[in-house]
Enzyme design. Sequence first.
Site, mmCIF file in Angstrom:
data_model
loop_
_atom_site.group_PDB
_atom_site.id
_atom_site.type_symbol
_atom_site.label_atom_id
_atom_site.label_comp_id
_atom_site.label_asym_id
_atom_site.label_seq_id
_atom_site.Cartn_x
_atom_site.Cartn_y
_atom_site.Cartn_z
ATOM 1 N N PRO A 172 29.015 37.981 35.694
ATOM 2 C CA PRO A 172 28.566 39.322 35.392
ATOM 3 C C PRO A 172 29.615 40.349 35.725
ATOM 4 O O PRO A 172 30.216 40.320 36.785
ATOM 5 C CB PRO A 172 27.365 39.495 36.309
ATOM 6 C CG PRO A 172 27.574 38.539 37.410
ATOM 7 C CD PRO A 172 28.692 37.632 37.068
ATOM 8 N N GLU A 173 29.815 41.245 34.806
ATOM 9 C CA GLU A 173 30.626 42.422 35.053
ATOM 10 C C GLU A 173 29.638 43.594 35.136
ATOM 11 O O GLU A 173 28.431 43.384 35.152
ATOM 12 C CB GLU A 173 31.664 42.586 33.935
ATOM 13 C CG GLU A 173 32.504 41.327 33.752
ATOM 14 C CD GLU A 173 33.565 41.421 32.672
ATOM 15 O OE1 GLU A 173 34.087 42.519 32.448
ATOM 16 O OE2 GLU A 173 33.871 40.388 32.055
#
Length: 279
Positions: A2-3
Site C-alpha cells: 500500500p502506498e
Amino acid sequence: MPELPEVESICRDLRPVLKGQAIKSALVRRRDLRVPFPKGLAAKLAGRKITRVARRAKYILVHLDSAQTLVLHLGMSGRILIQEEDYKPQKHDHFMIILEGGRKIVFNDPRRFGVVHLIDEDEMKTHSAFLHLGPEPLSNQFSGPVLAAALKGKKTAVKTAIMDQRIVVGVGNIYASESLFMAGIDPARLAGAIRNDEAESLAGAIRAVLDKAIRAGGSTLRDYRRIGGEAGSFQNHFAVYDKEGRPCPGCICDIGKTGGVRRIVQGGRSTFYCPGKQG
DNA sequence: CCTTGAACCTGCGGGC
DNA sequence: TGCCCGCAGGTTCAAG
C-alpha cells in the site's frame, strides 16, 4: 503493497465502521511482524473506545479514549478486513480486534513487513516512526518550491528521491513512476539537477496522481483489498507501471524505435517510463 | 552527514 | 510434477 492512496482508502472505509465503537477484546496471534507487537497490547485495547481514525504518511492511526493511538503499517502485503462474529482466524491473520457487538477487524499480512505500535498521544511527533517524515503531499505543506528545496543537492535519482519519506510521504513504487510520467521527467535524472519549473510540475503530478488513485479506491495488483475485500481500480488507469513494451497513453513515439514503455531498476526497484515523453 | 545495497518474509509465475 | 529463479504497493540497518 500500500502506498498513500491504498492507506487513505482503508482509512476512509474504516472510519464509519470504527468511530465511536468500543473494543471488547483483541487477539495477538504471534509475537512479532517486522518488529515485536507492543507488550500487553490485547489488555491495553480491551475496553477502550475508538475516538477517531486518521492517516499519517502510510500509517493508519486509530485514536483511543486512553490518550493512546494504535498505529498500523501494512508493509508490502498487509490487509485489514472487516469480518462478522463467526469468522475463524485464517492463515496470516496475525492480529484481530473484536468490537462490542462481535465484528472483527482482522490484520492479515503474509510477508509480515507490517508494523503495529501503540503509542501515547503526545508521541505523535517524537516517535521514531514519525520523527523524520516529510510533508503530506495532499496538504498545503507540500508545493513545488518545497519539493525543489528538498531535492536540492541530492545525488540520488529523482525517482528514488520522491520515494524517500523524508522528502515527501506516501509515494511508493507505483505512484513514483506514474507521477514522473505525468510530469514528463526522466526517472534517472539526478534529483539535484531538477529545475524549479520541473519540481513545480512534479509536485502537481504527485498530487494529481495520488488524488485520482484515492478516488479509484487505490490499486490492486495482488494483496491490497478494501476492508470488505473489494479490489481497487486504479491499476486499470496505469500509464506506465508494469507496462513494459507497451505504448504509453496517446503515445506519439515510434514504438518500433523506442520499444514502448521501458523498465529499469533503480535502488533495487522496478521503474517504468516512456523514453519518448520522458527522454 | 549521505548513498547504496542487503536484509527482512511468503507466495506466485515462468522456464527447464 | 518439481525445482530454482526472479519478482512483488516498504522500511531499516550496516557498510562504504
